[in-house]
Motif scaffolding. Structure first.
Motif, PDB file in Angstrom:
ATOM      1  N   ALA A  31      88.763  37.313  49.097  1.00  0.00           N
ATOM      2  CA  ALA A  31      87.904  37.999  48.127  1.00  0.00           C
ATOM      3  C   ALA A  31      87.429  37.038  47.042  1.00  0.00           C
ATOM      4  N   ILE A  32      86.228  37.305  46.554  1.00  0.00           N
ATOM      5  CA  ILE A  32      85.654  36.505  45.476  1.00  0.00           C
ATOM      6  C   ILE A  32      85.410  37.417  44.279  1.00  0.00           C
ATOM      7  N   GLY A  33      85.853  36.981  43.123  1.00  0.00           N
ATOM      8  CA  GLY A  33      85.692  37.768  41.906  1.00  0.00           C
ATOM      9  C   GLY A  33      84.231  37.905  41.493  1.00  0.00           C
ATOM     10  N   ARG A  34      83.961  38.923  40.715  1.00  0.00           N
ATOM     11  CA  ARG A  34      82.590  39.217  40.280  1.00  0.00           C
ATOM     12  C   ARG A  34      81.968  38.034  39.532  1.00  0.00           C
ATOM     13  N   ASN A  35      82.723  37.427  38.612  1.00  0.00           N
ATOM     14  CA  ASN A  35      82.185  36.298  37.843  1.00  0.00           C
ATOM     15  C   ASN A  35      81.847  35.125  38.756  1.00  0.00           C
ATOM     16  N   GLU A  36      82.752  34.821  39.668  1.00  0.00           N
ATOM     17  CA  GLU A  36      82.513  33.702  40.583  1.00  0.00           C
ATOM     18  C   GLU A  36      81.339  33.996  41.514  1.00  0.00           C
ATOM     19  N   LEU A  37      81.263  35.224  42.018  1.00  0.00           N
ATOM     20  CA  LEU A  37      80.149  35.604  42.888  1.00  0.00           C
ATOM     21  C   LEU A  37      78.826  35.450  42.150  1.00  0.00           C
ATOM     22  N   THR A  38      78.770  35.947  40.924  1.00  0.00           N
ATOM     23  CA  THR A  38      77.541  35.832  40.137  1.00  0.00           C
ATOM     24  C   THR A  38      77.182  34.370  39.907  1.00  0.00           C
ATOM     25  N   ALA A  39      78.171  33.553  39.591  1.00  0.00           N
ATOM     26  CA  ALA A  39      77.920  32.124  39.364  1.00  0.00           C
ATOM     27  C   ALA A  39      77.392  31.453  40.633  1.00  0.00           C
ATOM     28  N   MET A  40      77.962  31.787  41.776  1.00  0.00           N
ATOM     29  CA  MET A  40      77.506  31.179  43.036  1.00  0.00           C
ATOM     30  C   MET A  40      76.093  31.633  43.395  1.00  0.00           C
ATOM     31  N   VAL A  41      75.786  32.902  43.127  1.00  0.00           N
ATOM     32  CA  VAL A  41      74.440  33.414  43.370  1.00  0.00           C
ATOM     33  C   VAL A  41      73.441  32.670  42.482  1.00  0.00           C
ATOM     34  N   ARG A  42      73.826  32.424  41.250  1.00  0.00           N
ATOM     35  CA  ARG A  42      72.954  31.669  40.335  1.00  0.00           C
ATOM     36  C   ARG A  42      72.746  30.240  40.825  1.00  0.00           C
ATOM     37  N   ARG A  43      73.801  29.628  41.347  1.00  0.00           N
ATOM     38  CA  ARG A  43      73.672  28.262  41.881  1.00  0.00           C
ATOM     39  C   ARG A  43      72.720  28.209  43.078  1.00  0.00           C
ATOM     40  N   LEU A  44      72.549  29.357  43.740  1.00  0.00           N
ATOM     41  CA  LEU A  44      71.597  29.431  44.848  1.00  0.00           C
ATOM     42  C   LEU A  44      70.173  29.714  44.355  1.00  0.00           C
ATOM     43  N   GLY A  45      70.008  29.693  43.034  1.00  0.00           N
ATOM     44  CA  GLY A  45      68.674  29.848  42.464  1.00  0.00           C
ATOM     45  C   GLY A  45      68.280  31.265  42.114  1.00  0.00           C
ATOM     46  N   GLN A  46      69.240  32.176  42.079  1.00  0.00           N
ATOM     47  CA  GLN A  46      68.948  33.565  41.726  1.00  0.00           C
ATOM     48  C   GLN A  46      69.462  33.852  40.318  1.00  0.00           C
ATOM     49  N   PRO A  47      68.577  33.988  39.347  1.00  0.00           N
ATOM     50  CA  PRO A  47      69.006  34.211  37.961  1.00  0.00           C
ATOM     51  C   PRO A  47      69.419  35.665  37.726  1.00  0.00           C
ATOM     52  N   ALA A  48      70.506  36.061  38.347  1.00  0.00           N
ATOM     53  CA  ALA A  48      70.932  37.458  38.306  1.00  0.00           C
ATOM     54  C   ALA A  48      72.087  37.652  37.324  1.00  0.00           C
ATOM     55  N   GLU A  50      75.507  39.990  36.167  1.00  0.00           N
ATOM     56  CA  GLU A  50      76.587  40.666  36.902  1.00  0.00           C
ATOM     57  C   GLU A  50      76.174  42.087  37.259  1.00  0.00           C
ATOM     58  N   ARG A  51      75.497  42.727  36.351  1.00  0.00           N
ATOM     59  CA  ARG A  51      75.048  44.102  36.585  1.00  0.00           C
ATOM     60  C   ARG A  51      74.088  44.168  37.783  1.00  0.00           C
ATOM     61  N   GLN A  52      73.203  43.205  37.873  1.00  0.00           N
ATOM     62  CA  GLN A  52      72.257  43.170  38.990  1.00  0.00           C
ATOM     63  C   GLN A  52      72.988  42.881  40.306  1.00  0.00           C
ATOM     64  N   VAL A  53      73.992  42.026  40.258  1.00  0.00           N
ATOM     65  CA  VAL A  53      74.782  41.738  41.459  1.00  0.00           C
ATOM     66  C   VAL A  53      75.512  42.997  41.907  1.00  0.00           C
ATOM     67  N   GLY A  76      88.357  41.290  44.268  1.00  0.00           N
ATOM     68  CA  GLY A  76      86.978  40.832  44.309  1.00  0.00           C
ATOM     69  C   GLY A  76      86.281  41.431  45.516  1.00  0.00           C
ATOM     70  N   TYR A  77      85.146  40.852  45.860  1.00  0.00           N
ATOM     71  CA  TYR A  77      84.337  41.324  46.983  1.00  0.00           C
ATOM     72  C   TYR A  77      84.645  40.527  48.243  1.00  0.00           C
ATOM     73  N   TYR A  78      84.552  41.211  49.381  1.00  0.00           N
ATOM     74  CA  TYR A  78      84.803  40.554  50.665  1.00  0.00           C
ATOM     75  C   TYR A  78      84.225  41.411  51.790  1.00  0.00           C
ATOM     76  N   TRP A  79      83.980  40.771  52.932  1.00  0.00           N
ATOM     77  CA  TRP A  79      83.586  41.501  54.135  1.00  0.00           C
ATOM     78  C   TRP A  79      84.842  42.069  54.769  1.00  0.00           C
ATOM     79  N   ALA A  80      84.782  43.300  55.225  1.00  0.00           N
ATOM     80  CA  ALA A  80      85.924  43.869  55.946  1.00  0.00           C
ATOM     81  C   ALA A  80      86.094  43.066  57.232  1.00  0.00           C
ATOM     82  N   ASP A  81      87.279  42.521  57.421  1.00  0.00           N
ATOM     83  CA  ASP A  81      87.569  41.712  58.605  1.00  0.00           C
ATOM     84  C   ASP A  81      88.203  42.559  59.711  1.00  0.00           C
TER      85      ASP A  81
END
Length: 125
Positions: A31-48, A50-53, A76-81
């Motif tokens: 699982a990835i925490g909300r803050n980390e997920l948002t940061a990684m999405v931003r690193r991919l060029g998406q200025p989002a 946390e609320r938008q995520v 955090g968030y994860y795909w059901a395995d």
């Protein structure tokens, strides 16, 4: 910010960025925490934000993506395995909340009926 504004202001490409980050997060143990997920999405060029995520994850779930989440420091968030992971998420995150909300609504409706009598009518939302 209103709900409609959040949806209207979702950055184009946010859905793809979230899915790209989550593709390596299969299983509860990854699982990835909300803050980390948002940061990684931003690193991919998406200025989002946390609320938008969070909103986009809700929309992805409504499309049928098995994006689960777990509370806590190791959550955090994860795909059901596995089916078991999905069922646990379903039980903890949705079924329990629905039951709790239903109980609250029932009690409030009973009070409204007592207070307002015949003028109280159940209406579908």
């Amino acid at each position: 910010m209103k709900y409609e504004e959040i949806i209207e202001n979702l950055p184009p490409g946010l859905e793809r960025a979230i899915l790209r980050v989550l593709e390596s997060r299969r299983g509860r143990r990854n699982a990835i925490g909300r803050n980390e997920l948002t940061a990684m999405v931003r690193r991919l060029g998406q200025p989002a934000s946390e609320r938008q995520v969070r909103e986009m994850i809700k929309q992805l779930r409504r499309k049928g993506y098995l994006i689960c989440s777990a509370p806590g420091e190791d959550g955090g968030y994860y795909w059901a395995d596995t089916l078991e992971e999905y069922q646990e998420f379903r039980k903890m995150e949705f079924a329990a909340k629905i039951a709790d909300m239903s109980e609250t609504l029932r009690a409030m409706d009973q009070s409204a009926e007592r207070i307002f009598g015949d003028s109280f009518q159940m209406r579908l939302l």
